[in-house]
Write an enzyme that holds these catalytic residues in place. Structure first.
Site, PDB file in Angstrom:
ATOM      1  N   PRO A 195       0.784  -1.233   0.000  1.00  0.00           N
ATOM      2  CA  PRO A 195       0.000   0.000   0.000  1.00  0.00           C
ATOM      3  C   PRO A 195       0.819   1.288   0.000  1.00  0.00           C
ATOM      4  O   PRO A 195       1.853   1.376   0.660  1.00  0.00           O
ATOM      5  CB  PRO A 195      -0.832  -0.104   1.285  1.00  0.00           C
ATOM      6  CG  PRO A 195      -0.214  -1.192   2.086  1.00  0.00           C
ATOM      7  CD  PRO A 195       0.464  -2.102   1.134  1.00  0.00           C
ATOM      8  N   ASN A 196       0.301   2.236  -0.732  1.00  0.00           N
ATOM      9  CA  ASN A 196       0.821   3.607  -0.821  1.00  0.00           C
ATOM     10  C   ASN A 196       2.106   3.744  -1.634  1.00  0.00           C
ATOM     11  O   ASN A 196       2.581   4.855  -1.847  1.00  0.00           O
ATOM     12  CB  ASN A 196       1.016   4.230   0.583  1.00  0.00           C
ATOM     13  CG  ASN A 196      -0.274   4.266   1.368  1.00  0.00           C
ATOM     14  OD1 ASN A 196      -1.263   4.802   0.879  1.00  0.00           O
ATOM     15  ND2 ASN A 196      -0.294   3.673   2.543  1.00  0.00           N
TER      16      ASN A 196
ATOM     17  N   ARG B 187       4.708  11.069  -1.471  1.00  0.00           N
ATOM     18  CA  ARG B 187       5.179  10.676  -0.127  1.00  0.00           C
ATOM     19  C   ARG B 187       6.414  11.505   0.230  1.00  0.00           C
ATOM     20  O   ARG B 187       6.966  12.212  -0.613  1.00  0.00           O
ATOM     21  CB  ARG B 187       5.440   9.169  -0.087  1.00  0.00           C
ATOM     22  CG  ARG B 187       4.145   8.382  -0.182  1.00  0.00           C
ATOM     23  CD  ARG B 187       4.317   6.921   0.108  1.00  0.00           C
ATOM     24  NE  ARG B 187       4.286   6.623   1.536  1.00  0.00           N
ATOM     25  CZ  ARG B 187       4.304   5.384   2.010  1.00  0.00           C
ATOM     26  NH1 ARG B 187       4.355   4.342   1.200  1.00  0.00           N
ATOM     27  NH2 ARG B 187       4.272   5.167   3.314  1.00  0.00           N
TER      28      ARG B 187
ATOM     29  N   TYR C 295      11.579   8.613   1.214  1.00  0.00           N
ATOM     30  CA  TYR C 295      11.398   7.653   0.116  1.00  0.00           C
ATOM     31  C   TYR C 295      12.120   8.029  -1.171  1.00  0.00           C
ATOM     32  O   TYR C 295      12.090   7.263  -2.148  1.00  0.00           O
ATOM     33  CB  TYR C 295       9.900   7.448  -0.147  1.00  0.00           C
ATOM     34  CG  TYR C 295       9.207   6.792   1.033  1.00  0.00           C
ATOM     35  CD1 TYR C 295       9.516   5.485   1.396  1.00  0.00           C
ATOM     36  CD2 TYR C 295       8.281   7.486   1.810  1.00  0.00           C
ATOM     37  CE1 TYR C 295       8.913   4.883   2.495  1.00  0.00           C
ATOM     38  CE2 TYR C 295       7.671   6.900   2.908  1.00  0.00           C
ATOM     39  CZ  TYR C 295       7.993   5.598   3.246  1.00  0.00           C
ATOM     40  OH  TYR C 295       7.398   4.997   4.332  1.00  0.00           O
TER      41      TYR C 295
ATOM     42  N   ASN D 296       7.834  -5.818  -1.078  1.00  0.00           N
ATOM     43  CA  ASN D 296       7.831  -4.692  -0.145  1.00  0.00           C
ATOM     44  C   ASN D 296       6.404  -4.611   0.391  1.00  0.00           C
ATOM     45  O   ASN D 296       5.519  -4.053  -0.274  1.00  0.00           O
ATOM     46  CB  ASN D 296       8.221  -3.390  -0.843  1.00  0.00           C
ATOM     47  CG  ASN D 296       8.288  -2.233   0.141  1.00  0.00           C
ATOM     48  OD1 ASN D 296       7.787  -2.336   1.260  1.00  0.00           O
ATOM     49  ND2 ASN D 296       8.900  -1.133  -0.274  1.00  0.00           N
TER      50      ASN D 296
ATOM     51  N   ALA E  32       3.225  -0.881   4.781  1.00  0.00           N
ATOM     52  CA  ALA E  32       2.741  -0.883   6.173  1.00  0.00           C
ATOM     53  C   ALA E  32       2.278  -2.270   6.624  1.00  0.00           C
ATOM     54  O   ALA E  32       2.315  -2.585   7.824  1.00  0.00           O
ATOM     55  CB  ALA E  32       1.619   0.137   6.339  1.00  0.00           C
TER      56      ALA E  32
ATOM     57  N   HIS F  15       4.220  -4.574   9.172  1.00  0.00           N
ATOM     58  CA  HIS F  15       4.265  -4.440  10.622  1.00  0.00           C
ATOM     59  C   HIS F  15       3.134  -5.159  11.349  1.00  0.00           C
ATOM     60  O   HIS F  15       3.181  -5.302  12.566  1.00  0.00           O
ATOM     61  CB  HIS F  15       4.282  -2.945  10.986  1.00  0.00           C
ATOM     62  CG  HIS F  15       5.285  -2.171  10.175  1.00  0.00           C
ATOM     63  ND1 HIS F  15       6.628  -2.483  10.184  1.00  0.00           N
ATOM     64  CD2 HIS F  15       5.152  -1.147   9.274  1.00  0.00           C
ATOM     65  CE1 HIS F  15       7.269  -1.652   9.357  1.00  0.00           C
ATOM     66  NE2 HIS F  15       6.396  -0.846   8.783  1.00  0.00           N
TER      67      HIS F  15
ATOM     68  N   ASP G 144       1.482 -15.480   6.630  1.00  0.00           N
ATOM     69  CA  ASP G 144       1.112 -16.879   6.386  1.00  0.00           C
ATOM     70  C   ASP G 144       1.159 -17.211   4.896  1.00  0.00           C
ATOM     71  O   ASP G 144       1.519 -18.328   4.515  1.00  0.00           O
ATOM     72  CB  ASP G 144      -0.290 -17.162   6.947  1.00  0.00           C
ATOM     73  CG  ASP G 144      -0.298 -17.250   8.469  1.00  0.00           C
ATOM     74  OD1 ASP G 144       0.790 -17.277   9.075  1.00  0.00           O
ATOM     75  OD2 ASP G 144      -1.407 -17.294   9.059  1.00  0.00           O
TER      76      ASP G 144
ATOM     77  N   GLU H  84      12.339  -9.816   1.394  1.00  0.00           N
ATOM     78  CA  GLU H  84      11.591  -8.631   1.849  1.00  0.00           C
ATOM     79  C   GLU H  84      12.464  -7.399   1.617  1.00  0.00           C
ATOM     80  O   GLU H  84      13.652  -7.420   1.963  1.00  0.00           O
ATOM     81  CB  GLU H  84      11.295  -8.794   3.344  1.00  0.00           C
ATOM     82  CG  GLU H  84      10.626  -7.591   3.994  1.00  0.00           C
ATOM     83  CD  GLU H  84      10.570  -7.736   5.529  1.00  0.00           C
ATOM     84  OE1 GLU H  84      10.931  -8.804   6.073  1.00  0.00           O
ATOM     85  OE2 GLU H  84      10.181  -6.752   6.175  1.00  0.00           O
TER      86      GLU H  84
ATOM     87  N   HIS I 198      12.670  -2.908   1.645  1.00  0.00           N
ATOM     88  CA  HIS I 198      12.111  -1.604   2.015  1.00  0.00           C
ATOM     89  C   HIS I 198      12.973  -0.511   1.426  1.00  0.00           C
ATOM     90  O   HIS I 198      14.212  -0.635   1.416  1.00  0.00           O
ATOM     91  CB  HIS I 198      12.055  -1.448   3.536  1.00  0.00           C
ATOM     92  CG  HIS I 198      11.223  -2.482   4.187  1.00  0.00           C
ATOM     93  ND1 HIS I 198       9.846  -2.418   4.184  1.00  0.00           N
ATOM     94  CD2 HIS I 198      11.551  -3.646   4.801  1.00  0.00           C
ATOM     95  CE1 HIS I 198       9.373  -3.493   4.792  1.00  0.00           C
ATOM     96  NE2 HIS I 198      10.382  -4.265   5.172  1.00  0.00           N
TER      97      HIS I 198
ATOM     98  N   SER J 247      13.085   2.612   2.716  1.00  0.00           N
ATOM     99  CA  SER J 247      13.677   3.243   3.893  1.00  0.00           C
ATOM    100  C   SER J 247      14.237   2.158   4.811  1.00  0.00           C
ATOM    101  O   SER J 247      14.099   0.963   4.533  1.00  0.00           O
ATOM    102  CB  SER J 247      12.606   4.052   4.629  1.00  0.00           C
ATOM    103  OG  SER J 247      11.630   3.180   5.175  1.00  0.00           O
TER     104      SER J 247
ATOM    105  N   ARG K  83      13.354   4.281  12.092  1.00  0.00           N
ATOM    106  CA  ARG K  83      12.163   5.143  12.078  1.00  0.00           C
ATOM    107  C   ARG K  83      11.313   4.894  13.337  1.00  0.00           C
ATOM    108  O   ARG K  83      11.828   4.435  14.338  1.00  0.00           O
ATOM    109  CB  ARG K  83      11.384   4.891  10.781  1.00  0.00           C
ATOM    110  CG  ARG K  83      12.234   5.257   9.533  1.00  0.00           C
ATOM    111  CD  ARG K  83      11.472   5.014   8.236  1.00  0.00           C
ATOM    112  NE  ARG K  83      10.278   5.842   8.176  1.00  0.00           N
ATOM    113  CZ  ARG K  83       9.296   5.653   7.291  1.00  0.00           C
ATOM    114  NH1 ARG K  83       9.403   4.675   6.384  1.00  0.00           N
ATOM    115  NH2 ARG K  83       8.245   6.438   7.294  1.00  0.00           N
TER     116      ARG K  83
ATOM    117  N   ARG L  22       7.484   0.655  13.379  1.00  0.00           N
ATOM    118  CA  ARG L  22       8.090   0.080  12.161  1.00  0.00           C
ATOM    119  C   ARG L  22       9.234  -0.886  12.485  1.00  0.00           C
ATOM    120  O   ARG L  22       9.821  -1.487  11.586  1.00  0.00           O
ATOM    121  CB  ARG L  22       8.606   1.190  11.247  1.00  0.00           C
ATOM    122  CG  ARG L  22       7.527   2.124  10.741  1.00  0.00           C
ATOM    123  CD  ARG L  22       8.075   3.119   9.738  1.00  0.00           C
ATOM    124  NE  ARG L  22       7.245   4.298   9.642  1.00  0.00           N
ATOM    125  CZ  ARG L  22       6.142   4.400   8.870  1.00  0.00           C
ATOM    126  NH1 ARG L  22       5.775   3.410   8.110  1.00  0.00           N
ATOM    127  NH2 ARG L  22       5.428   5.508   8.856  1.00  0.00           N
TER     128      ARG L  22
HETATM  129  C1  DQA Z   1       8.292   0.848   3.566  1.00  0.00           C
HETATM  130  C2  DQA Z   1       8.435   1.067   5.086  1.00  0.00           C
HETATM  131  C3  DQA Z   1       7.101   0.886   5.789  1.00  0.00           C
HETATM  132  O1  DQA Z   1       7.260   1.108   7.197  1.00  0.00           O
HETATM  133  C4  DQA Z   1       6.085   1.868   5.264  1.00  0.00           C
HETATM  134  O2  DQA Z   1       4.823   1.652   5.863  1.00  0.00           O
HETATM  135  C5  DQA Z   1       5.993   1.875   3.778  1.00  0.00           C
HETATM  136  C6  DQA Z   1       7.189   1.700   2.982  1.00  0.00           C
HETATM  137  C7  DQA Z   1       9.584   1.163   2.798  1.00  0.00           C
HETATM  138  O3  DQA Z   1       9.691   0.755   1.649  1.00  0.00           O
HETATM  139  O4  DQA Z   1      10.470   1.843   3.333  1.00  0.00           O
HETATM  140  O5  DQA Z   1       4.921   2.140   3.215  1.00  0.00           O
HETATM  141  O6  DQA Z   1       7.991  -0.526   3.367  1.00  0.00           O
END
Ligand code: DQA
Length: 143
Positions: free
Chosen positions: A9-10, A17, A22, A73, A76, A79, A86, A97, A99, A101, A106, A110
């Site tokens: 998401p996002n 952002r 980012y 990735n 959110a 977390h 699962d 995995e 990220h 950031s 942070r 997170r």
């Molecule tokens: C993220 C880090 C997450 O904590 C955050 O909610 C994101 C992006 C990252 O790529 O740094 O949406 O996964």
């Protein structure tokens, strides 16, 4: 070989952002960066994004069925989504995995990843190059 890259998401709204966290790439630029890096490492990346947990779980089921390696990735969902955790556990090919950031540098919420324990490894803090490093790691894992 195909690799499924899943963004949560996002992430498609990187343009609005916080660029201090980012970076300056738009989402389409990030996708191109990942696709180019995949090609360099000998992969064909299929990059998908969803804000919806169920959709991401469906893609992980698809990866499990097709035995596709995955770079994810979870944003959110990292977390708190036990459902995504699962589903990752069902994928027997490598799962990395990533990220943009460094979540550990942070806010405290997170600092927990419910995904890390079922991934082969986690890479964060290198901006778009987190995905490049994941592709290099994936290539080594599959060699
Ligand atoms: C993220 C880090 C997450 O904590 C955050 O909610 C994101 C992006 C990252 O790529 O740094 O949406 O996964």
């Amino acid at each position: 070989m195909n690799v499924l890259v899943i963004n949560g998401p996002n992430l498609a709204r990187l343009d609005i952002r916080d660029s201090a966290i980012y970076g300056d790439m738009t989402y389409p630029q990030l996708v191109a960066h990942i696709e180019n890096a995949a090609q360099t490492q000998g992969f064909k990346a299929e990059v998908r994004q969803s804000d919806d947990e169920a959709t991401i779980i469906g893609w992980l089921h698809e990866a499990a069925d097709k035995k596709l390696p995955v770079i994810i990735n979870p944003a959110a969902f990292t977390h708190y989504s036990y459902a995504i955790r699962d589903a990752v556990e069902l994928v027997k090919s490598p799962v990395i995995e990533v990220h943009l950031s460094n979540p550990l540098a942070r806010e405290e919420f997170r600092h927990t990843s419910v995904i890390s324990g079922v991934a082969n490894g986690t890479i964060g803090g290198f901006g778009p190059n987190s995905y490049v490093l994941a592709l290099i790691a994936l290539k080594a894992l599959l060699a």
